[in-house]
Design a protein around this motif. Structure first.
Motif, PDB file in Angstrom:
ATOM      1  N   GLY A  44     -39.411  10.132 -24.654  1.00 56.21           N
ATOM      2  CA  GLY A  44     -39.864  10.702 -23.390  1.00 56.21           C
ATOM      3  C   GLY A  44     -41.319  11.119 -23.382  1.00 56.21           C
ATOM      4  O   GLY A  44     -41.794  11.702 -22.404  1.00 56.21           O
ATOM      5  N   ILE A  45     -42.064  10.787 -24.432  1.00 55.90           N
ATOM      6  CA  ILE A  45     -43.465  11.178 -24.539  1.00 55.90           C
ATOM      7  C   ILE A  45     -44.335  10.376 -23.564  1.00 55.90           C
ATOM      8  O   ILE A  45     -44.108   9.188 -23.338  1.00 55.90           O
ATOM      9  N   ASP A  46     -45.330  11.021 -22.971  1.00 56.87           N
ATOM     10  CA  ASP A  46     -46.326  10.308 -22.161  1.00 56.87           C
ATOM     11  C   ASP A  46     -47.095   9.358 -23.067  1.00 56.87           C
ATOM     12  O   ASP A  46     -47.443   9.712 -24.206  1.00 56.87           O
ATOM     13  N   THR A  47     -47.420   8.152 -22.550  1.00 59.23           N
ATOM     14  CA  THR A  47     -47.967   7.119 -23.423  1.00 59.23           C
ATOM     15  C   THR A  47     -49.040   6.297 -22.720  1.00 59.23           C
ATOM     16  O   THR A  47     -48.918   5.989 -21.534  1.00 59.23           O
ATOM     17  N   GLY A 101     -42.245   8.798 -21.244  1.00 52.03           N
ATOM     18  CA  GLY A 101     -42.469   9.597 -20.050  1.00 52.03           C
ATOM     19  C   GLY A 101     -43.382   8.847 -19.106  1.00 52.03           C
ATOM     20  O   GLY A 101     -43.171   7.670 -18.815  1.00 52.03           O
ATOM     21  N   ALA A 102     -44.428   9.509 -18.626  1.00 52.61           N
ATOM     22  CA  ALA A 102     -45.421   8.846 -17.790  1.00 52.61           C
ATOM     23  C   ALA A 102     -46.187   7.815 -18.628  1.00 52.61           C
ATOM     24  O   ALA A 102     -46.414   8.020 -19.826  1.00 52.61           O
ATOM     25  N   VAL A 103     -46.603   6.721 -17.975  1.00 49.05           N
ATOM     26  CA  VAL A 103     -47.200   5.599 -18.702  1.00 49.05           C
ATOM     27  C   VAL A 103     -48.497   5.150 -18.038  1.00 49.05           C
ATOM     28  O   VAL A 103     -48.565   5.017 -16.812  1.00 49.05           O
ATOM     29  N   VAL A 104     -49.514   4.899 -18.881  1.00 46.79           N
ATOM     30  CA  VAL A 104     -50.756   4.265 -18.442  1.00 46.79           C
ATOM     31  C   VAL A 104     -50.921   2.979 -19.244  1.00 46.79           C
ATOM     32  O   VAL A 104     -50.964   3.009 -20.473  1.00 46.79           O
ATOM     33  N   SER A 105     -51.001   1.851 -18.555  1.00 43.94           N
ATOM     34  CA  SER A 105     -51.155   0.545 -19.183  1.00 43.94           C
ATOM     35  C   SER A 105     -52.536   0.001 -18.832  1.00 43.94           C
ATOM     36  O   SER A 105     -52.845  -0.229 -17.666  1.00 43.94           O
ATOM     37  N   LEU A 106     -53.373  -0.211 -19.850  1.00 41.62           N
ATOM     38  CA  LEU A 106     -54.754  -0.647 -19.646  1.00 41.62           C
ATOM     39  C   LEU A 106     -54.888  -2.141 -19.950  1.00 41.62           C
ATOM     40  O   LEU A 106     -54.647  -2.569 -21.085  1.00 41.62           O
ATOM     41  N   ALA A 116     -38.320   7.382 -12.251  1.00 41.99           N
ATOM     42  CA  ALA A 116     -38.994   8.460 -11.520  1.00 41.99           C
ATOM     43  C   ALA A 116     -40.341   8.806 -12.128  1.00 41.99           C
ATOM     44  O   ALA A 116     -41.183   9.425 -11.480  1.00 41.99           O
ATOM     45  N   LYS A 117     -40.576   8.441 -13.381  1.00 39.87           N
ATOM     46  CA  LYS A 117     -41.824   8.805 -14.059  1.00 39.87           C
ATOM     47  C   LYS A 117     -42.996   7.966 -13.541  1.00 39.87           C
ATOM     48  O   LYS A 117     -42.835   6.797 -13.194  1.00 39.87           O
ATOM     49  N   PRO A 118     -44.206   8.549 -13.512  1.00 42.43           N
ATOM     50  CA  PRO A 118     -45.376   7.796 -13.014  1.00 42.43           C
ATOM     51  C   PRO A 118     -45.764   6.638 -13.928  1.00 42.43           C
ATOM     52  O   PRO A 118     -45.632   6.722 -15.154  1.00 42.43           O
ATOM     53  N   LEU A 119     -46.253   5.579 -13.308  1.00 35.56           N
ATOM     54  CA  LEU A 119     -46.765   4.415 -14.020  1.00 35.56           C
ATOM     55  C   LEU A 119     -48.075   3.996 -13.375  1.00 35.56           C
ATOM     56  O   LEU A 119     -48.126   3.757 -12.165  1.00 35.56           O
ATOM     57  N   ALA A 120     -49.136   3.916 -14.181  1.00 34.19           N
ATOM     58  CA  ALA A 120     -50.440   3.438 -13.707  1.00 34.19           C
ATOM     59  C   ALA A 120     -50.859   2.234 -14.531  1.00 34.19           C
ATOM     60  O   ALA A 120     -50.707   2.221 -15.759  1.00 34.19           O
ATOM     61  N   ILE A 121     -51.372   1.212 -13.855  1.00 36.24           N
ATOM     62  CA  ILE A 121     -51.945   0.046 -14.525  1.00 36.24           C
ATOM     63  C   ILE A 121     -53.437   0.031 -14.211  1.00 36.24           C
ATOM     64  O   ILE A 121     -53.834  -0.012 -13.045  1.00 36.24           O
ATOM     65  N   GLY A 122     -54.252   0.105 -15.259  1.00 33.68           N
ATOM     66  CA  GLY A 122     -55.701   0.078 -15.104  1.00 33.68           C
ATOM     67  C   GLY A 122     -56.252  -1.278 -15.512  1.00 33.68           C
ATOM     68  O   GLY A 122     -55.776  -1.875 -16.487  1.00 33.68           O
TER      69      GLY A 122
END
Length: 261
Positions: free
Chosen positions: A78-81, A102-107, A203-209
């Motif tokens: 469940g860790i933000d990554t 948890g919340a995810v940022v994919s670059l 439900a957790k946020p997901l951002a793709i940069g």
């Protein structure tokens, strides 16, 4: 699952996952600043840095299995990554699996190429790694030169001459030393295609940069990523190549904070 990692800072935990051939040192451009507000765990994936290679197949699937086991064994599920490049695809695969992260940022994630983009990716990266291996004896000198950094990283960075010589040296040495690089590169290009996550899957946020000047994963691939992950928020990095945390470190940190809270 034993993995080498560096842990720094205090606060809500944040996991960093590097790209193919890289290591926990790939994040040196932003890790200290992130650690001012978060407890940051930067791992060496199997077959990278100081972590031994997997036995058997090396692919996104098996790396995702290994990361999942590592998180379970260390009570970090469940860790933000944040993931970059291949690591960006890896965190999308883990996001798709459900409750691992948890919340995810994919670059600038790999895996969304089609047609001629596939052999272009494979052949250009394969040629680059052959050159990097040949140049290892003189790599310390090359990395200290602005011209040398530009020649080495023209495909990966919009402004390679401005990168830290130590960061570049760490990356080039890690690429050459990775025992999993060749098999993983082939599986990334020609192996199993990335599956998506349906609308309202989590439900957790997901951002793709995505860097607007990415010469590895072309910007038009971002639309394919969003089609497979329709709940993701797409963020563009101006004047930026394949690694936003190198070319636009402050903007990358802002996206991470905005997404992970």
């Amino acid at each position: 699952m034993q993995m080498h990692y560096e842990r720094i800072g205090q606060g809500k935990p944040l996991l960093l996952i590097h790209g193919i051939g890289g290591s926990c040192k790939s994040w040196d451009s932003i890790i200290d600043q992130l650690a001012l507000q978060r407890e940051v765990i930067a791992i060496d994936l199997p077959g990278h840095g100081k972590t031994p290679a997997l036995k058997g197949e090396v692919s996104i699937r098996t790396l995702a299995d290994a990361v999942t086991l590592f998180l379970q064994e260390n009570n970090m599920t469940g860790i933000d990554t944040v993931g970059s490049s291949m690591g960006g695809r890896l965190v999308l695969e883990l996001f798709r699996r459900g409750s691992v992260l948890g919340a995810v940022v994919s670059l600038d994630p790999g895996g969304f190429w089609k047609g001629w983009e596939i052999p272009f990716f494979y052949n250009t990266i394969a040629a680059s790694i052959r050159i990097v291996r040949l140049l290892q004896p003189i790599m310390p000198g090359i990395s200290k030169s602005a011209i040398g950094r530009s020649l080495l990283l023209l495909q990966f960075s919009k402004k390679p001459s401005q990168l830290s010589p130590q960061l570049v040296l760490n990356e080039m040495q890690a690429y050459a030393a990775s025992p999993s690089f060749d098999e993983l590169l082939r599986n990334l290009a020609y192996g199993e295609q990335q599956k998506g996550a349906p609308h309202e899957y989590r439900a957790k946020p997901l951002a793709i940069g995505w860097g607007k000047n990415d010469r590895v994963c072309f910007p038009k691939q971002a639309a394919r990523a969003i089609k497979l992950f329709p709940d993701a928020t797409l963020h563009w990095f101006e004047n930026c190549g394949h690694f936003p945390h190198w070319d636009a470190p402050q903007k990358t940190i802002e996206l991470i904070y905005k997404t992970t809270g």
